[in-house]
Design a protein around this motif. Structure first.
Motif, PDB file in Angstrom:
ATOM      1  N   CYS A 163      -2.757  13.783 -11.388  1.00 20.46           N
ATOM      2  CA  CYS A 163      -4.152  13.602 -10.607  1.00 20.46           C
ATOM      3  C   CYS A 163      -3.877  12.261  -9.877  1.00 20.46           C
ATOM      4  CB  CYS A 163      -5.422  13.544 -11.461  1.00 20.46           C
ATOM      5  SG  CYS A 163      -6.783  13.002 -10.631  1.00 20.46           S
ATOM      6  N   PRO A 164      -3.583  12.497  -8.560  1.00 22.54           N
ATOM      7  CA  PRO A 164      -3.202  11.104  -7.878  1.00 22.54           C
ATOM      8  C   PRO A 164      -4.207  10.065  -7.630  1.00 22.54           C
ATOM      9  CG  PRO A 164      -2.554  13.158  -6.668  1.00 22.54           C
ATOM     10  CD  PRO A 164      -3.308  13.606  -7.935  1.00 22.54           C
ATOM     11  N   LEU A 165      -5.423  10.288  -8.061  1.00 21.71           N
ATOM     12  CA  LEU A 165      -6.474   9.455  -7.713  1.00 21.71           C
ATOM     13  C   LEU A 165      -6.711   8.752  -9.208  1.00 21.71           C
ATOM     14  CD1 LEU A 165      -8.455  11.019  -4.868  1.00 21.71           C
ATOM     15  CD2 LEU A 165      -6.567   9.258  -4.700  1.00 21.71           C
ATOM     16  N   ALA A 166      -6.409   9.257 -10.122  1.00 26.05           N
ATOM     17  CA  ALA A 166      -6.691   8.557 -11.646  1.00 26.05           C
ATOM     18  C   ALA A 166      -5.996   7.111 -11.503  1.00 26.05           C
ATOM     19  CB  ALA A 166      -6.247   9.372 -12.516  1.00 26.05           C
ATOM     20  N   SER A 167      -6.533   6.364 -12.274  1.00 20.35           N
ATOM     21  CA  SER A 167      -6.140   5.032 -12.406  1.00 20.35           C
ATOM     22  C   SER A 167      -4.750   4.918 -12.884  1.00 20.35           C
ATOM     23  CB  SER A 167      -7.087   4.234 -13.179  1.00 20.35           C
ATOM     24  OG  SER A 167      -8.237   3.896 -12.609  1.00 20.35           O
ATOM     25  N   ALA A 168      -3.998   4.425 -12.274  1.00 24.82           N
ATOM     26  CA  ALA A 168      -2.721   4.019 -12.689  1.00 24.82           C
ATOM     27  C   ALA A 168      -2.198   3.141 -13.721  1.00 24.82           C
ATOM     28  CB  ALA A 168      -1.608   3.837 -11.422  1.00 24.82           C
TER      29      ALA A 168
ATOM     30  N   THR B 288       1.026  -1.161   0.100  1.00 24.99           N
ATOM     31  CA  THR B 288      -0.185  -0.004  -0.013  1.00 24.99           C
ATOM     32  C   THR B 288       0.825   1.254   0.072  1.00 24.99           C
ATOM     33  OG1 THR B 288      -1.676  -1.194   1.167  1.00 24.99           O
ATOM     34  CG2 THR B 288      -1.827   1.172   1.150  1.00 24.99           C
ATOM     35  N   ARG B 289       1.798   1.340   0.750  1.00 26.48           N
ATOM     36  CA  ARG B 289       2.751   2.444   0.752  1.00 26.48           C
ATOM     37  C   ARG B 289       3.550   2.735  -0.373  1.00 26.48           C
ATOM     38  NH1 ARG B 289       7.592   4.271   0.609  1.00 26.48           N
ATOM     39  NH2 ARG B 289       8.341   5.846   2.176  1.00 26.48           N
ATOM     40  N   ASP B 290       3.993   1.550  -1.191  1.00 28.61           N
ATOM     41  CA  ASP B 290       4.561   1.583  -2.432  1.00 28.61           C
ATOM     42  C   ASP B 290       3.517   2.198  -3.641  1.00 28.61           C
ATOM     43  OD1 ASP B 290       6.849   0.602  -1.137  1.00 28.61           O
ATOM     44  OD2 ASP B 290       6.697  -1.295  -2.373  1.00 28.61           O
ATOM     45  N   ALA B 291       2.419   1.846  -3.576  1.00 26.58           N
ATOM     46  CA  ALA B 291       1.367   2.246  -4.405  1.00 26.58           C
ATOM     47  C   ALA B 291       1.106   3.795  -4.028  1.00 26.58           C
ATOM     48  CB  ALA B 291       0.024   1.418  -4.052  1.00 26.58           C
ATOM     49  N   LEU B 292       0.964   4.179  -2.936  1.00 26.24           N
ATOM     50  CA  LEU B 292       0.858   5.502  -2.628  1.00 26.24           C
ATOM     51  C   LEU B 292       1.964   6.521  -3.043  1.00 26.24           C
ATOM     52  CD1 LEU B 292      -0.739   5.333   0.981  1.00 26.24           C
ATOM     53  CD2 LEU B 292      -1.813   6.178  -0.944  1.00 26.24           C
ATOM     54  N   ALA B 293       3.171   5.808  -2.789  1.00 23.25           N
ATOM     55  CA  ALA B 293       4.655   6.545  -3.158  1.00 23.25           C
ATOM     56  C   ALA B 293       4.497   6.699  -4.441  1.00 23.25           C
ATOM     57  CB  ALA B 293       5.787   6.166  -2.505  1.00 23.25           C
ATOM     58  N   ALA B 294       3.983   6.025  -5.389  1.00 19.70           N
ATOM     59  CA  ALA B 294       4.026   6.000  -6.929  1.00 19.70           C
ATOM     60  C   ALA B 294       3.165   7.109  -7.287  1.00 19.70           C
ATOM     61  CB  ALA B 294       3.705   4.690  -7.421  1.00 19.70           C
TER      62      ALA B 294
END
Length: 128
Positions: A123-128, A111-117
């Protein structure tokens, strides 16, 4: 001939148990309602705990400090006391808890890695 005096009670009052363990009276009552410790009632209605309650409360407190929930402690105590080798049974519970904690750490790291990415994305909440 006078009647012999009854043997002195080695039971502990709730105040004595609280003083011996560092757990508040309310905490001890809560442990009792959860079935973690038991007291008998004296003729005056006060709780009387057996001397072994001190070690039992210390066991509960230590287990809580190691991350066990009261439900896990209650369930584990039932299993542990039924085993012929109590030390081995407790060691098995500790190993199980360690595996669960390692899995939780791995999940939190993912989860931390996904947030850091996502930090610094337009737009941080857009699909990665």
């Amino acid at each position: 001939m006078p009647t012999p005096l009854p043997a002195p009670s080695h039971d502990l009052s709730i105040g004595d148990l609280a003083a011996a363990t560092g757990v508040s009276r309310d905490g001890l009552r809560f442990y009792e309602t959860r079935g973690l410790i038991r007291a008998r009632r004296r003729s005056n209605g006060y709780r009387a705990y057996p001397p072994e309650a001190v070690e039992l409360v210390r066991y509960v407190r230590t287990a809580q400090q190691l991350g066990f929930t009261l439900a896990e402690i209650s369930e584990g105590m039932t299993q542990v006391w039924q085993q012929p080798d109590i030390d081995a049974a407790i060691t098995a519970l500790l190993r199980e808890k360690l595996v669960a904690i390692d899995a939780r750490i791995a999940s939190l790291q993912a989860t931390r890695d996904a947030l850091a990415a996502r930090v610094g994305m337009p737009c941080p909440l857009a699909s990665a």
